[in-house]
Design a protein around this motif. Structure first.
Motif, PDB file in Angstrom:
ATOM      1  N   TYR A   1       8.994  -5.953  17.913  1.00 29.67           N
ATOM      2  CA  TYR A   1       8.800  -4.795  18.776  1.00 29.67           C
ATOM      3  C   TYR A   1       7.793  -3.790  18.203  1.00 29.67           C
ATOM      4  CZ  TYR A   1      13.104  -6.360  21.092  1.00 29.67           C
ATOM      5  OH  TYR A   1      14.060  -7.084  21.762  1.00 29.67           O
ATOM      6  N   PHE A   2       7.386  -3.970  16.941  1.00 29.72           N
ATOM      7  CA  PHE A   2       6.433  -3.054  16.312  1.00 29.72           C
ATOM      8  C   PHE A   2       4.999  -3.540  16.492  1.00 29.72           C
ATOM      9  CE2 PHE A   2      10.268  -2.153  13.850  1.00 29.72           C
ATOM     10  CZ  PHE A   2      10.231  -0.769  13.768  1.00 29.72           C
ATOM     11  N   PHE A   3       4.095  -2.612  16.682  1.00 23.37           N
ATOM     12  CA  PHE A   3       2.673  -2.936  16.595  1.00 23.37           C
ATOM     13  C   PHE A   3       1.930  -1.704  16.104  1.00 23.37           C
ATOM     14  CE2 PHE A   3       1.350  -0.921  20.652  1.00 23.37           C
ATOM     15  CZ  PHE A   3       2.585  -0.826  21.282  1.00 23.37           C
ATOM     16  N   VAL A   4       0.877  -1.954  15.351  1.00 24.72           N
ATOM     17  CA  VAL A   4       0.161  -0.885  14.659  1.00 24.72           C
ATOM     18  C   VAL A   4      -1.301  -0.885  15.087  1.00 24.72           C
ATOM     19  CG1 VAL A   4      -0.381   0.135  12.424  1.00 24.72           C
ATOM     20  CG2 VAL A   4       1.693  -1.239  12.694  1.00 24.72           C
ATOM     21  N   THR A   5      -1.817   0.291  15.333  1.00 26.19           N
ATOM     22  CA  THR A   5      -3.228   0.427  15.699  1.00 26.19           C
ATOM     23  C   THR A   5      -3.831   1.626  14.972  1.00 26.19           C
ATOM     24  OG1 THR A   5      -2.707   1.831  17.604  1.00 26.19           O
ATOM     25  CG2 THR A   5      -2.859  -0.537  18.003  1.00 26.19           C
ATOM     26  N   SER A   6      -5.137   1.766  15.082  1.00 21.18           N
ATOM     27  CA  SER A   6      -5.813   2.963  14.570  1.00 21.18           C
ATOM     28  C   SER A   6      -6.732   3.489  15.654  1.00 21.18           C
ATOM     29  CB  SER A   6      -6.608   2.655  13.297  1.00 21.18           C
ATOM     30  OG  SER A   6      -7.665   1.747  13.565  1.00 21.18           O
ATOM     31  N   ASN A   7      -6.881   4.784  15.684  1.00 16.90           N
ATOM     32  CA  ASN A   7      -7.752   5.438  16.663  1.00 16.90           C
ATOM     33  C   ASN A   7      -8.476   6.567  15.951  1.00 16.90           C
ATOM     34  OD1 ASN A   7      -8.989   6.539  18.887  1.00 16.90           O
ATOM     35  ND2 ASN A   7      -7.122   7.410  19.764  1.00 16.90           N
ATOM     36  N   ASP A   8      -9.741   6.317  15.643  1.00 16.21           N
ATOM     37  CA  ASP A   8     -10.510   7.263  14.844  1.00 16.21           C
ATOM     38  C   ASP A   8      -9.798   7.446  13.494  1.00 16.21           C
ATOM     39  OD1 ASP A   8     -12.553   8.956  14.155  1.00 16.21           O
ATOM     40  OD2 ASP A   8     -11.829  10.648  15.324  1.00 16.21           O
TER      41      ASP A   8
ATOM     42  N   ALA B   1       0.827  -1.215   0.000  1.00 16.32           N
ATOM     43  CA  ALA B   1       0.000   0.000   0.000  1.00 16.32           C
ATOM     44  C   ALA B   1       0.854   1.254   0.000  1.00 16.32           C
ATOM     45  CB  ALA B   1      -0.929   0.011   1.224  1.00 16.32           C
ATOM     46  N   PHE B   2       2.047   1.140   0.585  1.00 16.84           N
ATOM     47  CA  PHE B   2       2.949   2.286   0.620  1.00 16.84           C
ATOM     48  C   PHE B   2       3.901   2.251  -0.571  1.00 16.84           C
ATOM     49  CE2 PHE B   2       1.478   2.023   4.916  1.00 16.84           C
ATOM     50  CZ  PHE B   2       1.428   3.327   5.356  1.00 16.84           C
ATOM     51  N   ALA B   3       4.328   1.063  -0.950  1.00 15.43           N
ATOM     52  CA  ALA B   3       5.288   0.933  -2.042  1.00 15.43           C
ATOM     53  C   ALA B   3       4.724   1.453  -3.356  1.00 15.43           C
ATOM     54  CB  ALA B   3       5.709  -0.527  -2.194  1.00 15.43           C
TER      55      ALA B   3
ATOM     56  N   THR C   1     -11.657   7.532   8.912  1.00 19.99           N
ATOM     57  CA  THR C   1     -11.507   6.457   9.901  1.00 19.99           C
ATOM     58  C   THR C   1     -11.280   5.124   9.196  1.00 19.99           C
ATOM     59  OG1 THR C   1     -12.919   7.603  11.489  1.00 19.99           O
ATOM     60  CG2 THR C   1     -12.650   5.234  11.779  1.00 19.99           C
ATOM     61  N   GLN C   2     -11.980   4.910   8.077  1.00 18.97           N
ATOM     62  CA  GLN C   2     -11.851   3.663   7.333  1.00 18.97           C
ATOM     63  C   GLN C   2     -10.438   3.489   6.794  1.00 18.97           C
ATOM     64  OE1 GLN C   2     -14.015   1.152   7.117  1.00 18.97           O
ATOM     65  NE2 GLN C   2     -12.377   0.038   6.061  1.00 18.97           N
ATOM     66  N   ARG C   3      -9.862   4.587   6.298  1.00 19.35           N
ATOM     67  CA  ARG C   3      -8.505   4.490   5.760  1.00 19.35           C
ATOM     68  C   ARG C   3      -7.514   4.147   6.866  1.00 19.35           C
ATOM     69  NH1 ARG C   3      -6.171   7.922   0.799  1.00 19.35           N
ATOM     70  NH2 ARG C   3      -4.536   6.439   0.280  1.00 19.35           N
ATOM     71  N   ALA C   4      -7.703   4.722   8.027  1.00 16.07           N
ATOM     72  CA  ALA C   4      -6.834   4.419   9.157  1.00 16.07           C
ATOM     73  C   ALA C   4      -6.944   2.940   9.527  1.00 16.07           C
ATOM     74  CB  ALA C   4      -7.193   5.296  10.355  1.00 16.07           C
ATOM     75  N   ARG C   5      -8.151   2.425   9.549  1.00 20.34           N
ATOM     76  CA  ARG C   5      -8.366   1.019   9.893  1.00 20.34           C
ATOM     77  C   ARG C   5      -7.761   0.092   8.849  1.00 20.34           C
ATOM     78  NH1 ARG C   5     -14.796   1.288  11.553  1.00 20.34           N
ATOM     79  NH2 ARG C   5     -14.534   2.321  13.600  1.00 20.34           N
ATOM     80  N   THR C   6      -7.995   0.413   7.568  1.00 15.81           N
ATOM     81  CA  THR C   6      -7.494  -0.439   6.484  1.00 15.81           C
ATOM     82  C   THR C   6      -5.976  -0.480   6.474  1.00 15.81           C
ATOM     83  OG1 THR C   6      -9.432   0.082   5.121  1.00 15.81           O
ATOM     84  CG2 THR C   6      -7.496  -0.790   3.994  1.00 15.81           C
ATOM     85  N   THR C   7      -5.359   0.678   6.599  1.00 16.81           N
ATOM     86  CA  THR C   7      -3.905   0.741   6.595  1.00 16.81           C
ATOM     87  C   THR C   7      -3.330   0.031   7.802  1.00 16.81           C
ATOM     88  OG1 THR C   7      -4.019   2.880   5.478  1.00 16.81           O
ATOM     89  CG2 THR C   7      -1.907   2.267   6.441  1.00 16.81           C
ATOM     90  N   SER C   8      -3.950   0.206   8.961  1.00 19.00           N
ATOM     91  CA  SER C   8      -3.507  -0.458  10.178  1.00 19.00           C
ATOM     92  C   SER C   8      -3.577  -1.970  10.031  1.00 19.00           C
ATOM     93  CB  SER C   8      -4.371  -0.012  11.363  1.00 19.00           C
ATOM     94  OG  SER C   8      -4.084  -0.774  12.509  1.00 19.00           O
TER      95      SER C   8
ATOM     96  N   LEU D   1      -0.859   9.553   1.937  1.00 22.31           N
ATOM     97  CA  LEU D   1      -2.078   8.921   2.438  1.00 22.31           C
ATOM     98  C   LEU D   1      -3.093   9.972   2.874  1.00 22.31           C
ATOM     99  CD1 LEU D   1      -0.735   5.958   4.599  1.00 22.31           C
ATOM    100  CD2 LEU D   1      -2.067   5.796   2.493  1.00 22.31           C
ATOM    101  N   GLY D   2      -2.692  11.237   2.763  1.00 21.82           N
ATOM    102  CA  GLY D   2      -3.576  12.312   3.160  1.00 21.82           C
ATOM    103  C   GLY D   2      -3.305  12.836   4.556  1.00 21.82           C
ATOM    104  N   ALA D   3      -2.238  12.350   5.182  1.00 20.91           N
ATOM    105  CA  ALA D   3      -1.922  12.785   6.542  1.00 20.91           C
ATOM    106  C   ALA D   3      -1.350  14.200   6.533  1.00 20.91           C
ATOM    107  CB  ALA D   3      -0.924  11.825   7.181  1.00 20.91           C
TER     108      ALA D   3
END
Length: 208
Positions: free
Chosen positions: A169-176, A22-24, A137-144, A110-112
């Motif tokens: 050691y990495f973990f990814v979440t979304s919040n709103d 998604a980033f590449a 919010t959907q984009r944050a969830r999908t990317t996460s 990504l629009g950030a």
């Protein structure tokens, strides 16, 4: 995943995102020179005994990303600087190197716009959090969700035990609307990885 620097967390984040489809797909060119320069800076400061990488510190930056994916100098501010002065300087230099490398362009595409970066170390662990607000919010969830899947696959596929440990050691979440990339490592274990790579740099320097 093989990091150019392997000294601090966001170098790993940058390569992780660059490898994720998604980033590449985004047309982003990472300039590795600032990361190499940062690595050399830490190497020299440690060798000269001007910094102690075990010291506690905490730095936090808040800012707005430009369309080019760089921190807007008019808005970017370090809002927190606590602890050992030498390590505060290292933490700030690290964030600046990541910015100069162009890594944040992944997030801006990504629009950030708003971004918050927090780095800290205490007697128990080293932590880092990058929080960026995306369009929905959907984009944050999908990317996460996609990043979580990538991390799981990468851990299974990598043959290098240090890289496998780093990925754990990495973990990814979304919040709103926020995409949150977290890094948390036991200080002593991460210190071992840092010292191991500093030893490699010392060996290369002596050969030259």
């Amino acid at each position: 995943m093989k990091s150019v620097v392997k000294l601090y967390l966001v170098c790993g984040i940058a390569l992780m995102l660059a490898a994720f489809p998604a980033f590449a797909q985004q047309d982003v060119l990472i300039n590795k020179k600032p990361l190499r320069d940062f690595s050399e800076y830490v190497f020299q400061r440690v060798n000269e005994k001007k910094i102690d990488l075990t010291k506690p510190f905490s730095v936090e930056l808040k800012g707005i990303l430009t369309k080019e994916g760089k921190l807007d100098p008019k808005t970017a501010r370090f809002t927190k600087s606590e602890g050992d002065k030498g390590m505060i300087a290292v933490g700030k230099s690290f964030i600046e190197a990541i910015n100069d490398s162009g890594f944040f362009a992944y997030l801006s595409k990504l629009g950030a716009e708003k971004i918050n970066i927090a780095l800290s170390q205490d007697e128990n662990r080293l932590t880092g959090i990058i929080t960026s607000e995306v369009e929905t919010t959907q984009r944050a969830r999908t990317t996460s969700s996609g990043l979580k899947s990538f991390l799981q696959v990468a851990q299974l596929q990598t043959k290098n035990e240090d890289d496998k440990l780093l990925l754990s050691y990495f973990f990814v979440t979304s919040n709103d609307k926020n995409l949150v990339v977290n890094f948390a490592a036991p200080r002593e274990e991460f210190q071992r990885l840092v010292e191991k790579n500093l030893e490699k740099m010392t060996t290369k320097a002596s050969i030259k």
